[in-house]
Design a protein around this motif. Structure first.
Motif, PDB file in Angstrom:
ATOM      1  N   MET A   1       0.812  -1.111   0.129  1.00  0.00           N
ATOM      2  CA  MET A   1      -0.055   0.154  -0.074  1.00  0.00           C
ATOM      3  C   MET A   1       1.061   1.223   0.206  1.00  0.00           C
ATOM      4  O   MET A   1       0.789   2.106  -0.705  1.00  0.00           O
ATOM      5  N   LEU A   2       1.792   1.478   0.861  1.00  0.00           N
ATOM      6  CA  LEU A   2       2.994   2.441   0.809  1.00  0.00           C
ATOM      7  C   LEU A   2       4.141   1.900   0.688  1.00  0.00           C
ATOM      8  O   LEU A   2       4.431   0.941   1.252  1.00  0.00           O
ATOM      9  N   GLN A   3       4.868   2.249  -0.446  1.00  0.00           N
ATOM     10  CA  GLN A   3       6.078   2.074  -0.735  1.00  0.00           C
ATOM     11  C   GLN A   3       6.967   3.465  -0.848  1.00  0.00           C
ATOM     12  O   GLN A   3       6.753   4.136  -1.267  1.00  0.00           O
ATOM     13  N   ILE A   4       7.983   3.118   0.119  1.00  0.00           N
ATOM     14  CA  ILE A   4       9.020   4.356   0.339  1.00  0.00           C
ATOM     15  C   ILE A   4      10.492   3.632  -0.336  1.00  0.00           C
ATOM     16  O   ILE A   4      10.644   2.518   0.180  1.00  0.00           O
ATOM     17  N   ASP A   5      10.718   3.938  -1.288  1.00  0.00           N
ATOM     18  CA  ASP A   5      11.778   3.475  -2.010  1.00  0.00           C
ATOM     19  C   ASP A   5      12.979   4.477  -2.157  1.00  0.00           C
ATOM     20  O   ASP A   5      13.083   5.514  -2.925  1.00  0.00           O
ATOM     21  N   ASP A  27      -3.595  -4.026   4.425  1.00  0.00           N
ATOM     22  CA  ASP A  27      -3.919  -4.641   5.832  1.00  0.00           C
ATOM     23  C   ASP A  27      -2.966  -5.162   6.602  1.00  0.00           C
ATOM     24  O   ASP A  27      -2.992  -5.880   7.501  1.00  0.00           O
ATOM     25  N   GLY A  28      -1.603  -4.675   6.569  1.00  0.00           N
ATOM     26  CA  GLY A  28      -0.379  -4.914   7.401  1.00  0.00           C
ATOM     27  C   GLY A  28       0.220  -3.983   8.170  1.00  0.00           C
ATOM     28  O   GLY A  28      -0.381  -2.819   8.289  1.00  0.00           O
ATOM     29  N   VAL A  29       1.019  -4.228   8.841  1.00  0.00           N
ATOM     30  CA  VAL A  29       1.619  -3.488   9.751  1.00  0.00           C
ATOM     31  C   VAL A  29       2.989  -3.637   9.769  1.00  0.00           C
ATOM     32  O   VAL A  29       3.772  -4.476   9.495  1.00  0.00           O
ATOM     33  N   ALA A  30       3.560  -2.268   9.495  1.00  0.00           N
ATOM     34  CA  ALA A  30       5.081  -2.251   9.528  1.00  0.00           C
ATOM     35  C   ALA A  30       5.659  -1.426  10.715  1.00  0.00           C
ATOM     36  O   ALA A  30       5.194  -0.237  10.848  1.00  0.00           O
ATOM     37  N   ALA A  31       6.427  -2.018  11.364  1.00  0.00           N
ATOM     38  CA  ALA A  31       7.284  -1.223  12.486  1.00  0.00           C
ATOM     39  C   ALA A  31       8.604  -0.863  12.182  1.00  0.00           C
ATOM     40  O   ALA A  31       9.594  -1.585  11.377  1.00  0.00           O
ATOM     41  N   VAL A 147     -10.455  10.483  12.999  1.00  0.00           N
ATOM     42  CA  VAL A 147     -11.725  11.287  12.442  1.00  0.00           C
ATOM     43  C   VAL A 147     -11.474  11.397  11.106  1.00  0.00           C
ATOM     44  O   VAL A 147     -12.547  11.335  10.275  1.00  0.00           O
ATOM     45  N   THR A 148     -10.468  11.551  10.558  1.00  0.00           N
ATOM     46  CA  THR A 148     -10.115  11.309   9.018  1.00  0.00           C
ATOM     47  C   THR A 148     -10.782  10.193   8.466  1.00  0.00           C
ATOM     48  O   THR A 148     -10.409   9.934   7.166  1.00  0.00           O
ATOM     49  N   GLU A 149     -10.886   8.943   9.131  1.00  0.00           N
ATOM     50  CA  GLU A 149     -11.134   7.745   8.663  1.00  0.00           C
ATOM     51  C   GLU A 149     -10.050   7.265   7.507  1.00  0.00           C
ATOM     52  O   GLU A 149     -10.191   6.892   6.402  1.00  0.00           O
ATOM     53  N   PRO A 150      -8.776   7.391   8.012  1.00  0.00           N
ATOM     54  CA  PRO A 150      -7.568   6.694   7.323  1.00  0.00           C
ATOM     55  C   PRO A 150      -7.642   5.501   6.849  1.00  0.00           C
ATOM     56  O   PRO A 150      -8.197   4.550   7.526  1.00  0.00           O
ATOM     57  N   ARG A 151      -7.058   5.087   5.696  1.00  0.00           N
ATOM     58  CA  ARG A 151      -6.847   3.651   5.404  1.00  0.00           C
ATOM     59  C   ARG A 151      -5.222   3.193   5.939  1.00  0.00           C
ATOM     60  O   ARG A 151      -5.272   2.259   5.957  1.00  0.00           O
ATOM     61  N   LEU A 152      -4.539   4.133   6.158  1.00  0.00           N
ATOM     62  CA  LEU A 152      -3.057   4.130   6.510  1.00  0.00           C
ATOM     63  C   LEU A 152      -2.787   5.093   7.791  1.00  0.00           C
ATOM     64  O   LEU A 152      -3.036   6.264   7.632  1.00  0.00           O
ATOM     65  N   LEU A 153      -2.552   4.341   8.823  1.00  0.00           N
ATOM     66  CA  LEU A 153      -2.105   5.408  10.039  1.00  0.00           C
ATOM     67  C   LEU A 153      -0.789   5.268  10.418  1.00  0.00           C
ATOM     68  O   LEU A 153      -0.147   4.212  10.490  1.00  0.00           O
ATOM     69  N   LEU A 154      -0.076   6.414  10.258  1.00  0.00           N
ATOM     70  CA  LEU A 154       1.342   6.591  10.614  1.00  0.00           C
ATOM     71  C   LEU A 154       1.529   6.840  12.241  1.00  0.00           C
ATOM     72  O   LEU A 154       1.087   8.022  12.501  1.00  0.00           O
ATOM     73  N   LEU A 155       1.993   6.365  12.962  1.00  0.00           N
ATOM     74  CA  LEU A 155       2.056   6.507  14.536  1.00  0.00           C
ATOM     75  C   LEU A 155       3.635   6.386  14.792  1.00  0.00           C
ATOM     76  O   LEU A 155       4.191   5.673  14.753  1.00  0.00           O
ATOM     77  N   ASP A 156       4.062   7.911  15.227  1.00  0.00           N
ATOM     78  CA  ASP A 156       5.283   8.026  15.575  1.00  0.00           C
ATOM     79  C   ASP A 156       5.375   7.727  17.104  1.00  0.00           C
ATOM     80  O   ASP A 156       4.319   8.148  17.674  1.00  0.00           O
TER      81      ASP A 156
END
Ligand SMILES: Nc1ncnc2c1ncn2[C@@H]1O[C@H](COP(=O)(O)OP(=O)(O)O)[C@@H](O)[C@H]1O
Ligand SMILES: [Mg+2]
Length: 156
Positions: A1-5, A27-31, A147-156
């Motif tokens: 879904m997110l690709q940082i290259d 539908d996955g999680v990356a840490a 509240v923005t009903e995200p598909r991808l949540l970036l948690l710092d």
């Protein structure tokens, strides 16, 4: 879904990330693990568009968003919870959530749903965010992102 290259990014002349690649599957999680100052927050700031890479690409569902503004990324389903749990300290809990909900079709419902996940915040609706405890502020920061009903949540 997110690709940082192969992203290179930093601040002014100081470069912090020298070619970092991360992939977050649908539908996955990356840490991302790293010692203090390794560049984890920098990576997330680049992911959400607060910093612009000097090279490399960031793709969301295949679309190149490397030069997109943060609000354009949010419109595409990204939400970001900063490390410092920043809220507007002089606004109340409810106002901090309402600010994000304003103008959204499901704004009212999404605030209610976010508060269902963090019932403690309901009782603090009228308290200024600056007076919340660290943990309560963390809850508010996550609720606000939801509240923005995200598909991808970036948690710092
Ligand atoms: N606003 C900034 N301006 C200049 N340098 C910064 C800034 N924020 C962080 N840095 C530097 O970038 C590096 C990575 O920091 P950061 O991404 O916050 O690390 P982490 O989140 O992994 O602890 C550190 O050397 C830090 O000093
Ligand atoms: Mg950090």
């Amino acid at each position: 879904m997110l690709q940082i290259d192969d992203v290179r990014v930093g601040y002014h002349r100081s470069s912090v990330l020298h070619g970092v690649s991360v992939e977050v599957p649908r539908d996955g999680v990356a840490a991302v693990l790293g010692h203090n100052g390794a560049g984890k927050s920098t990576l997330l700031r680049a992911a959400v568009g607060l910093l612009t890479p000097t090279s490399g690409t960031i793709r969301l569902d295949g679309e190149d968003i490397t030069r997109r503004k943060p609000h354009e990324r949010v419109a595409r389903g990204m939400a970001y919870v900063p490390q410092g749990q920043q809220s507007f300290p002089h606004l109340t809990t409810a106002e901090n959530l309402q600010l994000v909900a304003d103008g959204r079709r499901r704004g009212k419902e999404s605030v209610a749903e976010a508060l269902d996940l963090f019932p403690a915040l309901r009782a603090l609706s009228n308290r200024r965010a600056g007076l919340l405890s660290g943990g309560q502020r963390q809850q508010l920061a996550i609720a606000r992102a939801l509240v923005t009903e995200p598909r991808l949540l970036l948690l710092d």
